[in-house]
Write a protein that holds these residues in place. Structure first.
Motif, PDB file in Angstrom:
ATOM      1  N   LYS A   1     -37.593 -35.683  44.873  1.00 59.09           N
ATOM      2  CA  LYS A   1     -38.365 -34.632  45.545  1.00 59.09           C
ATOM      3  C   LYS A   1     -38.466 -33.385  44.660  1.00 59.09           C
ATOM      4  CE  LYS A   1     -38.443 -31.834  49.801  1.00 59.09           C
ATOM      5  NZ  LYS A   1     -39.829 -32.146  50.199  1.00 59.09           N
ATOM      6  N   TYR A   2     -37.340 -33.005  44.063  1.00 59.67           N
ATOM      7  CA  TYR A   2     -37.324 -31.785  43.254  1.00 59.67           C
ATOM      8  C   TYR A   2     -38.169 -31.946  41.994  1.00 59.67           C
ATOM      9  CZ  TYR A   2     -35.707 -27.581  40.954  1.00 59.67           C
ATOM     10  OH  TYR A   2     -35.676 -26.352  40.327  1.00 59.67           O
ATOM     11  N   VAL A   3     -37.991 -33.050  41.293  1.00 59.01           N
ATOM     12  CA  VAL A   3     -38.719 -33.260  40.035  1.00 59.01           C
ATOM     13  C   VAL A   3     -40.215 -33.419  40.290  1.00 59.01           C
ATOM     14  CG1 VAL A   3     -39.061 -34.840  38.087  1.00 59.01           C
ATOM     15  CG2 VAL A   3     -36.746 -34.191  38.778  1.00 59.01           C
ATOM     16  N   ARG A   4     -40.568 -34.239  41.280  1.00 57.72           N
ATOM     17  CA  ARG A   4     -41.985 -34.484  41.529  1.00 57.72           C
ATOM     18  C   ARG A   4     -42.696 -33.258  42.101  1.00 57.72           C
ATOM     19  NH1 ARG A   4     -43.010 -39.250  45.294  1.00 57.72           N
ATOM     20  NH2 ARG A   4     -45.148 -38.612  44.824  1.00 57.72           N
ATOM     21  N   GLU A   5     -42.063 -32.568  43.070  1.00 64.54           N
ATOM     22  CA  GLU A   5     -42.740 -31.483  43.777  1.00 64.54           C
ATOM     23  C   GLU A   5     -42.566 -30.114  43.124  1.00 64.54           C
ATOM     24  OE1 GLU A   5     -41.672 -31.551  47.906  1.00 64.54           O
ATOM     25  OE2 GLU A   5     -42.201 -33.662  48.160  1.00 64.54           O
ATOM     26  N   VAL A   6     -41.372 -29.848  42.610  1.00 60.00           N
ATOM     27  CA  VAL A   6     -41.098 -28.515  42.058  1.00 60.00           C
ATOM     28  C   VAL A   6     -41.386 -28.455  40.560  1.00 60.00           C
ATOM     29  CG1 VAL A   6     -39.356 -26.710  41.733  1.00 60.00           C
ATOM     30  CG2 VAL A   6     -39.369 -28.068  43.835  1.00 60.00           C
ATOM     31  N   VAL A   7     -40.836 -29.408  39.811  1.00 62.67           N
ATOM     32  CA  VAL A   7     -41.007 -29.374  38.352  1.00 62.67           C
ATOM     33  C   VAL A   7     -42.430 -29.766  37.951  1.00 62.67           C
ATOM     34  CG1 VAL A   7     -40.220 -30.316  36.142  1.00 62.67           C
ATOM     35  CG2 VAL A   7     -38.551 -29.843  37.954  1.00 62.67           C
ATOM     36  N   PHE A   8     -42.938 -30.875  38.528  1.00 64.43           N
ATOM     37  CA  PHE A   8     -44.250 -31.389  38.122  1.00 64.43           C
ATOM     38  C   PHE A   8     -45.375 -31.098  39.112  1.00 64.43           C
ATOM     39  CE2 PHE A   8     -41.618 -33.722  35.168  1.00 64.43           C
ATOM     40  CZ  PHE A   8     -42.407 -33.752  34.033  1.00 64.43           C
TER      41      PHE A   8
END
Length: 321
Positions: A247-254
């Motif tokens: 969730k963090y990588v897909r939504e926040v980072v990317f």
């Protein structure tokens, strides 16, 4: 009354000064396997610190910012840390945070299946990155020569990470040694196929490194210890809770630019870790010297600048073996 105001002002100033001192300036890159490093800033307040994240295009840019005195800590591939130390960057390697993260991907219409199939081909890679180290090491093992000039077995095309996929899609290159999640995206979108994961050199799976400035490590020890505990906790969260990591990588980072499959494939090829060893950094240094990446006149000796005491202390305090 004036004395009370002055005293109160001094007390407030002392508190603000202490808070300012607990700010950690972190350099990071935008890749799936750098996600846990980015997550540190989210949990930093409960660790008693504030983390200011600065995102760079490549690891060598992180090193330049450290040399300029703009960062306290940086996340980068090992080759950038090694080149930086060789060039005078006052840094220590204090932890690892991911391993792997490289893949040799070819155009689907060429059906290349091994490193030897690269003979006569144009191969894209980012100059100075760990991918270049691995590519040259693999080519040497296969008995192939390489250069960005004509006349060698393989023609190297140096491009930024962000431009490699488009070059492969546009058939401007025949293959690429790419990072994650970009290599997984090329495969999942159908314009690339995996030739190999380049982990059969003496380096094995390259470990990404967390580096600290010598000044931060020596002079702000309590804050450095807090940061390291926060790093280990963030990494452990991503290892233990894949849903949080995704969730963090897909939504926040990317910002929604990568799919669930992209993320899962990327982390499958670049799992989160926190270990690092003197031996791994020394082997990587030796391979860099052999392949000529970084062109170091005085390669650093790993045992002089790999410091794992903060990591060991953080793991012990959190009950992690």
């Amino acid at each position: 009354m004036v004395a009370m105001v002055v005293t109160a002002g001094m007390a407030l100033g002392a508190v603000q000064g202490a808070q300012a001192q607990d700010v950690v300036r972190l350099g990071n890159l935008k890749f799936a396997h750098y996600g846990a490093v980015s997550y540190i800033k989210e949990i930093a307040p409960k660790c008693g610190i504030k983390v200011e994240e600065h995102v760079f295009a490549k690891g060598l840019d992180v090193m330049q910012a450290i040399i300029a005195g703009e960062l306290d800590v940086g996340a980068t591939a090992s080759e950038a840390a090694i080149s930086g130390r060789a060039g005078g960057a006052p840094i220590y390697v204090v932890a690892g945070f991911a391993k792997g993260g490289a893949r040799l991907v070819g155009r689907t219409d060429l059906a290349m299946k091994s490193i030897k199939d690269l003979k006569g081909k144009r191969v894209g890679v980012t100059r100075g990155g760990i991918q270049e180290v691995l590519l040259l090491a693999e080519l040497q093992q296969a008995g192939l020569t390489a250069s960005d000039q004509p006349g060698k077995d393989v023609r190297l095309v140096f491009l930024a990470y962000a431009d490699l996929n488009q070059a492969l899609l546009g058939k401007n290159i025949d293959a690429m040694m790419q990072s994650e999640p970009q290599s997984s995206q090329a495969i999942n979108k159908g314009f690339g196929n995996e030739i190999m994961k380049p982990y059969n050199t003496p380096i094995g799976e390259p470990v990404r490194t967390m580096v600290m400035t010598e000044k931060f490590y020596k002079e702000r020890r309590p804050v450095a210890e807090k940061f390291m505990r926060c790093f280990v906790e963030a990494t452990r969260t991503f290892i233990d809770n894949k849903a949080v990591a995704e969730k963090y990588v897909r939504e926040v980072v990317f910002k929604g630019q990568i799919t669930k499959d992209d993320f899962e494939d990327a982390i499958g090829n670049s799992p989160y870790v926190h270990d690092i060893s003197v031996e791994h950094i020394q082997t990587t240094t030796d391979v860099m010297v052999k392949t000529g990446v970084g062109r170091m006149s005085r390669p650093p000796v790993a045992k002089d600048w790999v410091k794992t005491d903060l990591l060991e202390g953080a793991r012990k305090s959190l009950g992690i073996k």
